[in-house]
Design a protein around this motif. Sequence first.
Motif, PDB file in Angstrom:
ATOM      1  N   HIS A  71       0.918  -1.341  -0.011  1.00  0.00           N
ATOM      2  CA  HIS A  71      -0.013  -0.092   0.338  1.00  0.00           C
ATOM      3  C   HIS A  71       1.134   1.690   0.453  1.00  0.00           C
ATOM      4  O   HIS A  71       0.581   2.479  -0.837  1.00  0.00           O
TER       5      HIS A  71
ATOM      6  N   ASP B   7      -4.859   3.868   9.052  1.00  0.00           N
ATOM      7  CA  ASP B   7      -5.204   4.044   7.220  1.00  0.00           C
ATOM      8  C   ASP B   7      -4.987   5.444   7.350  1.00  0.00           C
ATOM      9  O   ASP B   7      -6.917   6.316   7.865  1.00  0.00           O
ATOM     10  N   SER B   8      -4.595   6.465   7.199  1.00  0.00           N
ATOM     11  CA  SER B   8      -4.436   8.009   7.767  1.00  0.00           C
ATOM     12  C   SER B   8      -5.965   8.269   6.514  1.00  0.00           C
ATOM     13  O   SER B   8      -5.811   8.029   5.766  1.00  0.00           O
ATOM     14  N   PRO B   9      -7.027   8.740   7.301  1.00  0.00           N
ATOM     15  CA  PRO B   9      -8.384   9.472   6.111  1.00  0.00           C
ATOM     16  C   PRO B   9      -7.722  10.931   5.729  1.00  0.00           C
ATOM     17  O   PRO B   9      -8.884  11.124   4.829  1.00  0.00           O
TER      18      PRO B   9
ATOM     19  N   ASN C  17      -4.449  11.498   4.738  1.00  0.00           N
ATOM     20  CA  ASN C  17      -2.833  11.058   3.924  1.00  0.00           C
ATOM     21  C   ASN C  17      -2.994  10.218   3.569  1.00  0.00           C
ATOM     22  O   ASN C  17      -2.977   8.746   4.420  1.00  0.00           O
ATOM     23  N   SER C  18      -3.128   9.931   1.865  1.00  0.00           N
ATOM     24  CA  SER C  18      -3.547   8.405   1.528  1.00  0.00           C
ATOM     25  C   SER C  18      -2.105   7.450   1.808  1.00  0.00           C
ATOM     26  O   SER C  18      -1.813   6.357   1.061  1.00  0.00           O
ATOM     27  N   ASN C  19      -0.804   8.381   1.748  1.00  0.00           N
ATOM     28  CA  ASN C  19       0.032   8.241   2.020  1.00  0.00           C
ATOM     29  C   ASN C  19       1.101   7.111   3.550  1.00  0.00           C
ATOM     30  O   ASN C  19       1.813   6.164   3.410  1.00  0.00           O
ATOM     31  N   TYR C  20      -0.335   7.186   4.636  1.00  0.00           N
ATOM     32  CA  TYR C  20       0.011   6.441   5.307  1.00  0.00           C
ATOM     33  C   TYR C  20      -1.240   5.061   5.810  1.00  0.00           C
ATOM     34  O   TYR C  20      -2.273   5.540   5.877  1.00  0.00           O
ATOM     35  N   ARG C  21      -0.784   3.988   5.535  1.00  0.00           N
ATOM     36  CA  ARG C  21      -1.405   3.013   4.999  1.00  0.00           C
ATOM     37  C   ARG C  21      -1.059   1.774   6.285  1.00  0.00           C
ATOM     38  O   ARG C  21      -0.488   0.180   6.316  1.00  0.00           O
TER      39      ARG C  21
ATOM     40  N   SER D 274      -3.391  -1.184   6.869  1.00  0.00           N
ATOM     41  CA  SER D 274      -3.680  -2.699   6.035  1.00  0.00           C
ATOM     42  C   SER D 274      -2.335  -2.689   6.259  1.00  0.00           C
ATOM     43  O   SER D 274      -1.878  -3.934   5.731  1.00  0.00           O
TER      44      SER D 274
ATOM     45  N   ASN E  24     -12.894  12.313  12.260  1.00  0.00           N
ATOM     46  CA  ASN E  24     -12.155  12.013  12.333  1.00  0.00           C
ATOM     47  C   ASN E  24     -11.291  11.749  13.754  1.00  0.00           C
ATOM     48  O   ASN E  24     -11.031  10.308  14.195  1.00  0.00           O
TER      49      ASN E  24
END
Length: 292
Positions: A51, A119-121, A123-127, A130, A210
């Motif tokens: 991810h 899984d940050s709401p 920042n899509s780079n923080y997963r 997952s 959040n």
Amino acid sequence: MLMYPKNRHKEYVADVKKWLIFVAVFSILSLVLSNNALAYSIETKSIASSHMDKSFPATIVLPSAYNNPAQRFPVLYLLHGHGGDHTDWLNKTVVATLADHYSMIVVMPNGDKNKWYMDSPINSNYRYRSYIAQDVVQYVDQHYRTITTPAGRALAGLSMGGYGALHIALQHPDIFGAMASTSGGVDPRPFVGSFDLDSVLGDANTLSENWHNAAIISQIARLKMQSQALYIDCGDNDFFIDANRQLHQALRAKEIPHHYAEWPGEHNWDFWQRSIHHQMIFFSQFFKVESQ
């Protein structure tokens, strides 16, 4: 200091050489014996994230019983705290000895220093949820003889990792059958502006949902349906104690079975060293019951 007579200098030198040789041989022998006595084995692996397009190290303890090729083993995934890494539990507690005693594999992944295993709401780079639930578990199941059902998997952690363990396991009952938190930051809302939470959850004023959704107390309704084993402990002088007490009371109000312990202690390794003993007993009993 011992004084050696001058007329016996040669004998003195010879005696010292013999002593040094003896010490060297004894030290090597002690090291060999200690390594042989070290029944468990420790490995460090790099586990890729599907991810986040990067890899993280993980420390893995295999019990001595793993030498039996016919046996499969339950796995405890153990998460580090804020600012820590995958080596903390191994270096600062006796978790390896406990893993050997209870015949379970212990996997200590690196979840980054401050991402809270979410899984940050924002920042899509923080997963990281997952990553732990999918990539790490999949890697371990593919490379080791594990019990590949929730009955053979538990997730635990300290502080940030305690939050992460409950947060991840609650959302993945198909993967983890048991969970535990020690000194967990189980409710981020009182800590706006602290522990890098804002970088994961966003502005608390404009994105308050959040923060609400992230609190473990907001997620417990699903425990009624999921029937996962749950252990929580915290020191009575820990700055996270109020949130842990509130979570405990909410679980009791909903009549959700769980084990809660509160002892004298602070947010430190003295407390976590004691806690891991209790957690390992809890998980050992869970694995034993589930295997019957």
